[in-house]
Every structure is written in C-alpha cells, then in structure tokens.
Write a protein that holds these residues in place. Sequence first.
Motif, PDB file in Angstrom:
ATOM      1  N   GLY A 157     -15.576  33.774  18.761  1.00 56.89           N
ATOM      2  CA  GLY A 157     -16.553  33.427  17.888  1.00 56.89           C
ATOM      3  C   GLY A 157     -16.676  33.950  16.638  1.00 56.89           C
ATOM      4  N   ILE A 158     -16.154  33.568  15.463  1.00 58.15           N
ATOM      5  CA  ILE A 158     -16.010  34.250  14.242  1.00 58.15           C
ATOM      6  C   ILE A 158     -17.027  33.746  13.231  1.00 58.15           C
ATOM      7  CG2 ILE A 158     -15.017  34.603  12.329  1.00 58.15           C
ATOM      8  CD1 ILE A 158     -13.815  36.097  14.752  1.00 58.15           C
ATOM      9  N   VAL A 159     -18.056  34.554  12.610  1.00 62.13           N
ATOM     10  CA  VAL A 159     -18.969  34.037  11.755  1.00 62.13           C
ATOM     11  C   VAL A 159     -18.971  34.836  10.411  1.00 62.13           C
ATOM     12  CG1 VAL A 159     -21.635  34.263  11.271  1.00 62.13           C
ATOM     13  CG2 VAL A 159     -20.842  34.008  13.699  1.00 62.13           C
ATOM     14  N   GLY A 160     -19.048  33.934   9.512  1.00 66.87           N
ATOM     15  CA  GLY A 160     -18.687  34.258   8.155  1.00 66.87           C
ATOM     16  C   GLY A 160     -19.376  35.336   7.739  1.00 66.87           C
ATOM     17  N   ASN A 161     -18.989  36.338   6.632  1.00 63.95           N
ATOM     18  CA  ASN A 161     -19.964  37.395   6.243  1.00 63.95           C
ATOM     19  C   ASN A 161     -20.394  37.331   4.863  1.00 63.95           C
ATOM     20  OD1 ASN A 161     -17.479  38.154   5.298  1.00 63.95           O
ATOM     21  ND2 ASN A 161     -17.365  40.121   6.392  1.00 63.95           N
ATOM     22  N   LEU A 162     -19.512  36.423   4.034  1.00 65.98           N
ATOM     23  CA  LEU A 162     -19.993  36.233   2.453  1.00 65.98           C
ATOM     24  C   LEU A 162     -21.338  35.583   2.284  1.00 65.98           C
ATOM     25  CD1 LEU A 162     -16.470  35.424   1.098  1.00 65.98           C
ATOM     26  CD2 LEU A 162     -17.682  37.876   1.317  1.00 65.98           C
ATOM     27  N   THR A 163     -22.112  35.968   1.378  1.00 63.20           N
ATOM     28  CA  THR A 163     -23.238  35.405   1.156  1.00 63.20           C
ATOM     29  C   THR A 163     -23.024  34.176   0.178  1.00 63.20           C
ATOM     30  OG1 THR A 163     -23.610  36.521  -1.007  1.00 63.20           O
ATOM     31  CG2 THR A 163     -24.415  37.496   0.942  1.00 63.20           C
ATOM     32  N   SER A 164     -24.034  33.149   0.033  1.00 64.57           N
ATOM     33  CA  SER A 164     -23.820  31.728  -0.635  1.00 64.57           C
ATOM     34  C   SER A 164     -23.322  32.197  -2.314  1.00 64.57           C
ATOM     35  CB  SER A 164     -24.804  31.237  -0.494  1.00 64.57           C
ATOM     36  OG  SER A 164     -26.178  31.518  -1.086  1.00 64.57           O
ATOM     37  N   ASP A 165     -24.064  33.332  -2.656  1.00 64.31           N
ATOM     38  CA  ASP A 165     -23.752  33.635  -4.113  1.00 64.31           C
ATOM     39  C   ASP A 165     -22.359  34.314  -4.286  1.00 64.31           C
ATOM     40  OD1 ASP A 165     -26.326  33.025  -4.762  1.00 64.31           O
ATOM     41  OD2 ASP A 165     -27.176  35.120  -4.640  1.00 64.31           O
TER      42      ASP A 165
ATOM     43  N   LEU B  90     -12.611  35.759   6.106  1.00 69.68           N
ATOM     44  CA  LEU B  90     -11.627  34.442   5.868  1.00 69.68           C
ATOM     45  C   LEU B  90     -12.329  33.366   6.569  1.00 69.68           C
ATOM     46  CD1 LEU B  90      -8.292  36.036   7.171  1.00 69.68           C
ATOM     47  CD2 LEU B  90      -8.739  35.219   4.907  1.00 69.68           C
ATOM     48  N   CYS B  91     -13.092  33.457   7.611  1.00 74.35           N
ATOM     49  CA  CYS B  91     -13.969  32.372   8.023  1.00 74.35           C
ATOM     50  C   CYS B  91     -14.983  31.989   6.923  1.00 74.35           C
ATOM     51  CB  CYS B  91     -14.702  32.805   9.435  1.00 74.35           C
ATOM     52  SG  CYS B  91     -15.782  31.699  10.130  1.00 74.35           S
ATOM     53  N   SER B  92     -15.443  32.938   6.214  1.00 73.41           N
ATOM     54  CA  SER B  92     -16.389  32.576   5.131  1.00 73.41           C
ATOM     55  C   SER B  92     -15.730  31.562   4.141  1.00 73.41           C
ATOM     56  CB  SER B  92     -16.933  33.899   4.366  1.00 73.41           C
ATOM     57  OG  SER B  92     -17.671  34.498   5.318  1.00 73.41           O
ATOM     58  N   LEU B  93     -14.461  31.679   4.057  1.00 74.47           N
ATOM     59  CA  LEU B  93     -13.490  30.789   2.758  1.00 74.47           C
ATOM     60  C   LEU B  93     -13.237  29.858   3.548  1.00 74.47           C
ATOM     61  CD1 LEU B  93     -11.706  33.855   1.154  1.00 74.47           C
ATOM     62  CD2 LEU B  93     -13.577  32.709   0.359  1.00 74.47           C
ATOM     63  N   GLY B  94     -13.482  29.421   4.713  1.00 76.25           N
ATOM     64  CA  GLY B  94     -13.176  28.097   5.451  1.00 76.25           C
ATOM     65  C   GLY B  94     -11.961  28.100   6.068  1.00 76.25           C
TER      66      GLY B  94
ATOM     67  N   GLN C  49     -20.221  31.102  -4.243  1.00 75.25           N
ATOM     68  CA  GLN C  49     -20.299  30.313  -5.534  1.00 75.25           C
ATOM     69  C   GLN C  49     -19.455  31.405  -6.627  1.00 75.25           C
ATOM     70  OE1 GLN C  49     -24.270  30.136  -6.695  1.00 75.25           O
ATOM     71  NE2 GLN C  49     -23.750  28.663  -8.491  1.00 75.25           N
ATOM     72  N   PHE C  50     -19.643  32.585  -6.562  1.00 76.62           N
ATOM     73  CA  PHE C  50     -18.763  33.389  -7.632  1.00 76.62           C
ATOM     74  C   PHE C  50     -17.224  33.154  -7.529  1.00 76.62           C
ATOM     75  CE2 PHE C  50     -16.786  37.048  -9.303  1.00 76.62           C
ATOM     76  CZ  PHE C  50     -17.394  37.308 -10.669  1.00 76.62           C
ATOM     77  N   PHE C  51     -16.762  33.315  -5.973  1.00 73.40           N
ATOM     78  CA  PHE C  51     -15.581  33.122  -5.898  1.00 73.40           C
ATOM     79  C   PHE C  51     -14.828  31.754  -6.459  1.00 73.40           C
ATOM     80  CE2 PHE C  51     -12.041  32.068  -3.146  1.00 73.40           C
ATOM     81  CZ  PHE C  51     -11.016  32.820  -3.348  1.00 73.40           C
ATOM     82  N   ASN C  52     -15.567  30.690  -5.972  1.00 80.78           N
ATOM     83  CA  ASN C  52     -15.169  29.625  -6.384  1.00 80.78           C
ATOM     84  C   ASN C  52     -15.288  29.091  -7.922  1.00 80.78           C
ATOM     85  OD1 ASN C  52     -15.062  28.711  -3.748  1.00 80.78           O
ATOM     86  ND2 ASN C  52     -17.060  28.147  -3.571  1.00 80.78           N
ATOM     87  N   SER C  53     -16.268  29.969  -8.806  1.00 72.17           N
ATOM     88  CA  SER C  53     -16.350  29.876  -9.982  1.00 72.17           C
ATOM     89  C   SER C  53     -15.395  30.681 -10.913  1.00 72.17           C
ATOM     90  CB  SER C  53     -17.642  30.119 -10.472  1.00 72.17           C
ATOM     91  OG  SER C  53     -17.798  30.189 -11.847  1.00 72.17           O
ATOM     92  N   GLN C  54     -15.172  31.874 -10.397  1.00 72.35           N
ATOM     93  CA  GLN C  54     -14.456  32.748 -11.233  1.00 72.35           C
ATOM     94  C   GLN C  54     -12.918  32.814 -10.447  1.00 72.35           C
ATOM     95  OE1 GLN C  54     -15.525  34.369 -14.250  1.00 72.35           O
ATOM     96  NE2 GLN C  54     -17.052  32.702 -13.388  1.00 72.35           N
ATOM     97  N   GLY C  55     -12.624  32.486  -9.189  1.00 70.86           N
ATOM     98  CA  GLY C  55     -11.441  32.656  -8.969  1.00 70.86           C
ATOM     99  C   GLY C  55     -11.041  33.934  -8.082  1.00 70.86           C
ATOM    100  N   TYR C  56     -12.132  34.974  -8.222  1.00 69.27           N
ATOM    101  CA  TYR C  56     -11.756  36.500  -7.433  1.00 69.27           C
ATOM    102  C   TYR C  56     -13.164  36.937  -7.032  1.00 69.27           C
ATOM    103  CZ  TYR C  56     -13.616  38.632 -11.667  1.00 69.27           C
ATOM    104  OH  TYR C  56     -14.083  38.976 -12.740  1.00 69.27           O
ATOM    105  N   LEU C  57     -13.193  37.902  -6.150  1.00 73.05           N
ATOM    106  CA  LEU C  57     -14.349  38.454  -5.727  1.00 73.05           C
ATOM    107  C   LEU C  57     -14.146  40.035  -5.213  1.00 73.05           C
ATOM    108  CD1 LEU C  57     -17.544  38.052  -4.800  1.00 73.05           C
ATOM    109  CD2 LEU C  57     -16.591  37.587  -2.585  1.00 73.05           C
ATOM    110  N   VAL C  58     -15.082  40.833  -5.678  1.00 76.36           N
ATOM    111  CA  VAL C  58     -14.923  42.209  -5.362  1.00 76.36           C
ATOM    112  C   VAL C  58     -16.093  42.530  -4.408  1.00 76.36           C
ATOM    113  CG1 VAL C  58     -15.201  44.509  -6.247  1.00 76.36           C
ATOM    114  CG2 VAL C  58     -14.137  42.905  -7.709  1.00 76.36           C
ATOM    115  N   LEU C  59     -15.377  43.063  -3.192  1.00 74.91           N
ATOM    116  CA  LEU C  59     -16.257  43.269  -2.067  1.00 74.91           C
ATOM    117  C   LEU C  59     -16.157  45.022  -2.046  1.00 74.91           C
ATOM    118  CD1 LEU C  59     -15.097  40.836   0.500  1.00 74.91           C
ATOM    119  CD2 LEU C  59     -17.257  40.920  -0.989  1.00 74.91           C
ATOM    120  N   GLU C  60     -17.050  45.678  -2.589  1.00 74.58           N
ATOM    121  CA  GLU C  60     -17.309  47.142  -2.681  1.00 74.58           C
ATOM    122  C   GLU C  60     -17.420  47.691  -1.203  1.00 74.58           C
ATOM    123  OE1 GLU C  60     -20.318  48.416  -5.341  1.00 74.58           O
ATOM    124  OE2 GLU C  60     -19.002  47.613  -7.250  1.00 74.58           O
ATOM    125  N   SER C  61     -16.654  48.708  -1.038  1.00 72.31           N
ATOM    126  CA  SER C  61     -16.700  49.636   0.200  1.00 72.31           C
ATOM    127  C   SER C  61     -16.624  48.658   1.610  1.00 72.31           C
ATOM    128  CB  SER C  61     -18.116  50.034   0.532  1.00 72.31           C
ATOM    129  OG  SER C  61     -18.663  51.102  -0.487  1.00 72.31           O
TER     130      SER C  61
END
Length: 279
Positions: A2-10, A125-129, A13-25
């Motif tokens: 069972g895999i649960v996504g770890n990205l927030t909706s914000d 990756l689950c968060s990204l569908g 949304q940023f990834f879908n809008s800008q095409g990239y996302l930075v996950l610190e640490s």
Amino acid sequence: MGIVGNLTSDQIQFFNSQGYLVLESFASPEDIDSLRKRMDQLLDEFDCSKSSSIFSTKNQQHTTDEYFFESAEKISFFFEEKAFDDDGNLKQPKQLSINKVGHDLHGIDPVFKKFSSSEKMSSLLCSLGYRRPGDHTVHQPGIGGEVVPHQDNSFLYTDPPTCTGLWLALEDATIINGCLWAIPGSQKDGLVRRFIRDENGVHFDNPPPTYDQKDFVPIEVKAGSLVVIHGDLIHQSFENSSSKSRHAYSLHAVDTDGCKWTEDNWIRRKVDPEPLYAC
C-alpha cells in the motif's frame, strides 16, 4: 504494497504549473554519505583502460558506440568531452574525468537500488499518479560538461509520455558550479523533438529549437534536495568550470501501467525492469 502519496496539494499544483518541484532535505546526510561512498568505490574499481566512451549532449559521438548502446542493463562509465588530451590520454585522474555512470545503476547496485526503491521515493511517484513506475550524473570540478537545453521525454519516450526526472543533489548546486536551469511552465508546450534509433542510426527527428536564455531561471539547491522534473520541461545546466564539484544522482521514472516503450527508443532493454511498486 500500500503506497500513499506524500506530496501536498500545493506542491502538486506548483509542479503542474511550473513543471518542476524542489523537495528540500529529501535525502538524509546518511543517505548522501552512503551514495557518495559507493560511487567512489565503483570509480576506484573501474578499469578505464577498457573504455573511452564519451557522454555529450552537444553531439552524438557516442551513438555509434556499442558500449553506449549496451548500457541499458549494465553499470557503464562515460567520460567528459574534455577528459582526454590530443594523444588520447586522460588529463586528470579518472575520478575527475567521468561525466555519467549509467544506465542501470539504480537496478543493479544494491546501495543505489535501496535508495531508488525506498518508500519515500515510491510515495513521491504515487503522488504524481504513477501506478507501476519502472542514471547517475556526475559533474566534476574543472571539467563538468555542459548539458544543453532538452526535455527528458526526448530520450525516454513511452506511449503515452510518462517520464519524470528525479535529480538528487549530493552536494550544494549553485550558479557557480553548474546548477540546473529551467523555463518554468515550458512543459505545457509539449514535446518538441525525440532522440530515436532507426534504420538510419541514432538521431533527433527535428532540429534543435532556439531558446531565449532570459527565460531560464536557476534552480539552486542544498545537498539532499530533490528536484522533480516534468518530462516535457525545458532544462539545462552550464559547464562547471569552478574548483567545486557538483555531484548529483539522476533517476528517471516511467509508468508501465497502460503505457509502452516505443520501438524507436534509442536505448532498449532486453528484459523489462521490475516496477518499484504496483498499486
């Protein structure tokens, strides 16, 4: 599993809008230390007298190189363009001359496989569908090669397109030592060309577009940060001519659920890799 996504909706949304996302640490100091020590060991064990294959994004010298073609299911070492002198001798130690180690580092080596298939990575990756998600890049001090503007889907193409780049900084990446640059939102314009392998050899199906450098923004990150890159995002990095290295681990994921590799992909596996997880 069972895999649960770890990205927030914000974040999504940023990834879908800008095409990239930075996950610190994203990676712990222990993760970074483990990956770097393992790469040092692999480089120490590599016999550079048996290969002089060069990796370049500016020309396709490697496209006639069987060592390059057969790297899909192996751990192979590719040199920088400026690694050799006119007589074919390395100008620096091999540890400072390698551009890229690939293309199945994450599938074969236990240390890199453990990180690449971790629950944290699977959850992302689950968060990204992704339902069934099925390359190490090293920029060295002094001769870190330029990576010209490109889209990852050009090189790793499924039908429909599903490639996502995962770029982990193993050291701080800055403008000075060759961080990533991207054109925010450029993924919305779709794929502009593909790198294919057919009866005419290996080549791009269209000429390179011209980009305005003013449209690019730098993505400076601290060690341990993960940059998530949409497969159609236009991104690049400049030559690292500083005295500070900028090591990174680059992994690309595609979804094998309802998608298939196209027959004209430049790189081809004889055996499909096992998925990181299956929903």
